[in-house]
Design a protein around this motif. Structure first.
Motif, PDB file in Angstrom:
ATOM      1  N   VAL A  62       4.901   1.674   1.296  1.00 39.48           N
ATOM      2  CA  VAL A  62       5.514   2.870   1.870  1.00 39.48           C
ATOM      3  C   VAL A  62       4.558   3.582   2.832  1.00 39.48           C
ATOM      4  N   VAL A  63       5.107   4.119   3.903  1.00 42.36           N
ATOM      5  CA  VAL A  63       4.340   4.967   4.819  1.00 42.36           C
ATOM      6  C   VAL A  63       4.974   6.352   4.746  1.00 42.36           C
ATOM      7  N   LEU A  64       4.211   7.329   4.274  1.00 38.97           N
ATOM      8  CA  LEU A  64       4.731   8.698   4.203  1.00 38.97           C
ATOM      9  C   LEU A  64       4.021   9.543   5.238  1.00 38.97           C
ATOM     10  N   GLU A  65       4.788  10.362   5.963  1.00 42.65           N
ATOM     11  CA  GLU A  65       4.136  11.261   6.914  1.00 42.65           C
ATOM     12  C   GLU A  65       4.484  12.704   6.601  1.00 42.65           C
ATOM     13  N   GLY A  66       3.483  13.585   6.816  1.00 39.90           N
ATOM     14  CA  GLY A  66       3.713  14.997   6.539  1.00 39.90           C
ATOM     15  C   GLY A  66       2.479  15.828   6.824  1.00 39.90           C
ATOM     16  N   ARG A  67       2.247  16.815   5.956  1.00 36.93           N
ATOM     17  CA  ARG A  67       1.102  17.710   6.130  1.00 36.93           C
ATOM     18  C   ARG A  67       0.134  17.601   4.957  1.00 36.93           C
ATOM     19  N   ASP A  68       0.672  17.227   3.785  1.00 39.59           N
ATOM     20  CA  ASP A  68      -0.107  17.270   2.546  1.00 39.59           C
ATOM     21  C   ASP A  68      -0.031  15.953   1.780  1.00 39.59           C
ATOM     22  N   ILE A  69       0.278  14.866   2.472  1.00 45.42           N
ATOM     23  CA  ILE A  69       0.489  13.604   1.748  1.00 45.42           C
ATOM     24  C   ILE A  69      -0.836  13.110   1.143  1.00 45.42           C
ATOM     25  N   GLY A  70      -1.899  13.081   1.965  1.00 48.04           N
ATOM     26  CA  GLY A  70      -3.184  12.572   1.472  1.00 48.04           C
ATOM     27  C   GLY A  70      -3.928  13.555   0.579  1.00 48.04           C
ATOM     28  N   THR A  71      -3.530  14.824   0.617  1.00 48.02           N
ATOM     29  CA  THR A  71      -4.246  15.830  -0.178  1.00 48.02           C
ATOM     30  C   THR A  71      -3.516  16.174  -1.483  1.00 48.02           C
ATOM     31  N   VAL A  72      -2.193  16.237  -1.438  1.00 42.74           N
ATOM     32  CA  VAL A  72      -1.434  16.703  -2.606  1.00 42.74           C
ATOM     33  C   VAL A  72      -0.472  15.650  -3.163  1.00 42.74           C
ATOM     34  N   VAL A  73       0.331  15.066  -2.298  1.00 44.15           N
ATOM     35  CA  VAL A  73       1.399  14.179  -2.794  1.00 44.15           C
ATOM     36  C   VAL A  73       0.797  12.895  -3.360  1.00 44.15           C
ATOM     37  N   PHE A  74      -0.047  12.228  -2.568  1.00 38.53           N
ATOM     38  CA  PHE A  74      -0.724  11.014  -3.039  1.00 38.53           C
ATOM     39  C   PHE A  74      -2.219  11.108  -2.741  1.00 38.53           C
ATOM     40  N   ASP A 131      -4.480   9.703  -4.187  1.00 40.37           N
ATOM     41  CA  ASP A 131      -5.086   8.380  -4.361  1.00 40.37           C
ATOM     42  C   ASP A 131      -4.475   7.343  -3.435  1.00 40.37           C
ATOM     43  N   ALA A 132      -3.872   7.776  -2.353  1.00 42.69           N
ATOM     44  CA  ALA A 132      -3.244   6.815  -1.417  1.00 42.69           C
ATOM     45  C   ALA A 132      -4.263   5.762  -0.993  1.00 42.69           C
ATOM     46  N   ASP A 133      -3.778   4.552  -0.717  1.00 39.65           N
ATOM     47  CA  ASP A 133      -4.680   3.440  -0.357  1.00 39.65           C
ATOM     48  C   ASP A 133      -5.279   3.629   1.026  1.00 39.65           C
ATOM     49  N   LEU A 134      -4.536   4.275   1.899  1.00 40.35           N
ATOM     50  CA  LEU A 134      -5.030   4.525   3.251  1.00 40.35           C
ATOM     51  C   LEU A 134      -4.525   5.895   3.703  1.00 40.35           C
ATOM     52  N   LYS A 135      -5.455   6.720   4.170  1.00 37.53           N
ATOM     53  CA  LYS A 135      -5.078   8.044   4.665  1.00 37.53           C
ATOM     54  C   LYS A 135      -5.464   8.151   6.136  1.00 37.53           C
ATOM     55  N   ILE A 136      -4.489   8.523   6.941  1.00 37.36           N
ATOM     56  CA  ILE A 136      -4.739   8.696   8.366  1.00 37.36           C
ATOM     57  C   ILE A 136      -4.479  10.156   8.695  1.00 37.36           C
ATOM     58  N   TYR A 137      -5.349  10.760   9.483  1.00 35.32           N
ATOM     59  CA  TYR A 137      -5.101  12.119   9.966  1.00 35.32           C
ATOM     60  C   TYR A 137      -5.020  12.042  11.481  1.00 35.32           C
ATOM     61  N   LEU A 153       0.814  -1.219   0.000  1.00 33.86           N
ATOM     62  CA  LEU A 153       0.000   0.000   0.000  1.00 33.86           C
ATOM     63  C   LEU A 153       0.849   1.273   0.000  1.00 33.86           C
ATOM     64  N   ILE A 154       0.176   2.351  -0.419  1.00 35.31           N
ATOM     65  CA  ILE A 154       0.721   3.686  -0.150  1.00 35.31           C
ATOM     66  C   ILE A 154      -0.105   4.209   1.023  1.00 35.31           C
ATOM     67  N   ILE A 155       0.558   4.460   2.148  1.00 31.22           N
ATOM     68  CA  ILE A 155      -0.142   4.921   3.354  1.00 31.22           C
ATOM     69  C   ILE A 155       0.295   6.355   3.664  1.00 31.22           C
ATOM     70  N   ALA A 156      -0.690   7.247   3.754  1.00 31.88           N
ATOM     71  CA  ALA A 156      -0.417   8.663   4.022  1.00 31.88           C
ATOM     72  C   ALA A 156      -0.798   8.972   5.469  1.00 31.88           C
ATOM     73  N   ILE A 157       0.124   9.555   6.221  1.00 41.55           N
ATOM     74  CA  ILE A 157      -0.189   9.972   7.593  1.00 41.55           C
ATOM     75  C   ILE A 157       0.073  11.474   7.707  1.00 41.55           C
ATOM     76  N   ASP A 158      -0.984  12.237   7.915  1.00 38.47           N
ATOM     77  CA  ASP A 158      -0.857  13.690   8.042  1.00 38.47           C
ATOM     78  C   ASP A 158      -1.338  14.132   9.416  1.00 38.47           C
ATOM     79  N   GLY A 159      -0.986  15.372   9.755  1.00 41.34           N
ATOM     80  CA  GLY A 159      -1.453  15.925  11.024  1.00 41.34           C
ATOM     81  C   GLY A 159      -0.512  17.014  11.495  1.00 41.34           C
ATOM     82  N   PRO A 160      -0.910  17.755  12.524  1.00 46.25           N
ATOM     83  CA  PRO A 160      -0.075  18.855  13.023  1.00 46.25           C
ATOM     84  C   PRO A 160       1.135  18.355  13.812  1.00 46.25           C
ATOM     85  N   ALA A 161       2.048  19.290  14.113  1.00 46.51           N
ATOM     86  CA  ALA A 161       3.242  18.964  14.897  1.00 46.51           C
ATOM     87  C   ALA A 161       2.838  18.372  16.248  1.00 46.51           C
TER      88      ALA A 161
END
Ligand code: DC
Length: 228
Positions: free
Chosen positions: A127-139, A141-147, A7-15
């Motif tokens: 891959v697990v990517l973490e940031g601020r805009d992974i689920g909205t901009v980078v991917f 269509d990510a398979d799983l988005k966590i906020y 999967l492509i897993i996106a993890i976003d959220g504040p500091a």
């Protein structure tokens, strides 16, 4: 979108919401690659500071970031960050870099360069990517988005512990005001502000242990792996 590689897993959220710890441990449990995109913005910021470029000078910032090489390499502790071949994993965590990272990460050209790099690393999956805009901009269509989110006090206390470990003497009030200022900046900036993707699963980590928050996202990931 679930390919043979995972999967492509996106993890976003504040500091301070627990992104880094959760993303790193989730990647370890799944045998996936862990990508801390904030570390890439921090490395770009360090380069800008080392070159004595004013973070507000957009053209100069873009030029410096375009000409440097930022690489992430996996190691046992999670990940090391190389800037032009030099290991800067510790230096990118200083308060000075933290302070200026918001301004540098706001420069559109910096985002373009780093988002392209993040897509190139992540597009094959697993891959697990973490940031601020992974689920909205980078991917998007990510398979799983966590906020991930957590209340301000909890996030400030977590950051305080990190800073104490680094030997910085600072009060919880100072840290809370810094976290609050960064939130406001990341939420209100013009380009790729911190935003919840409409299809993200929201997890509030304020009252969860690390083990609990990783268990929760791992369960969501395993569900998606079974039922693409
Ligand atoms: O998550 P962090 O504190 O290491 O992030 C450092 C800075 O980079 C922070 O100001 C937010 C910014 N950032 C961003 O704009 N987009 C990302 N995908 C990750 C981080």
């Amino acid at each position: 979108m679930v390919g043979g590689n995972g999967l492509i897993i996106a993890i976003d959220g504040p500091a301070g919401s627990g992104k880094s710890t959760t993303a790193r441990l989730l990647a370890e449990r799944l045998g996936y690659l862990y990508i801390d995109t904030g570390a890439m913005y921090r490395a770009a910021t360090l380069k800008v500071l080392r070159e004595n470029v004013d973070p507000g000078d957009l053209a100069e910032v873009a030029k410096v970031v375009r000409s440097c090489e930022i690489r992430l390499i996996s190691d046992e502790g999670g990940m090391r960050v190389l800037l032009d071949g030099e290991d800067v994993s510790d230096e990118i965590r200083t308060p000075e870099v933290t302070l200026h990272a918001s301004a540098v990460s706001e420069v559109p050209h910096v985002r373009e360069v780093l988002v392209d790099a993040q897509r190139a690393i992540g597009e094959r999956g697993g891959v697990v990517l973490e940031g601020r805009d992974i689920g909205t901009v980078v991917f998007p269509d990510a398979d799983l988005k966590i906020y991930l989110e957590a209340d301000l006090q909890t996030r400030a206390e977590r950051r305080l512990v990190e800073l104490w470990v680094m030997g910085r003497e600072i009060t919880v009030e100072e840290v809370a005001s810094d976290v609050h200022r960064r939130d406001a900046h990341d939420l209100s900036r013009e380009h790729s502000p911190l935003q919840k993707a409409a299809d993200a699963v929201v997890v509030d980590t304020s009252n969860l242990t690390i083990e609990e928050q990783v268990d929760r996202v791992e369960a969501l990931a395993r569900e998606r792996i079974k039922k693409p």
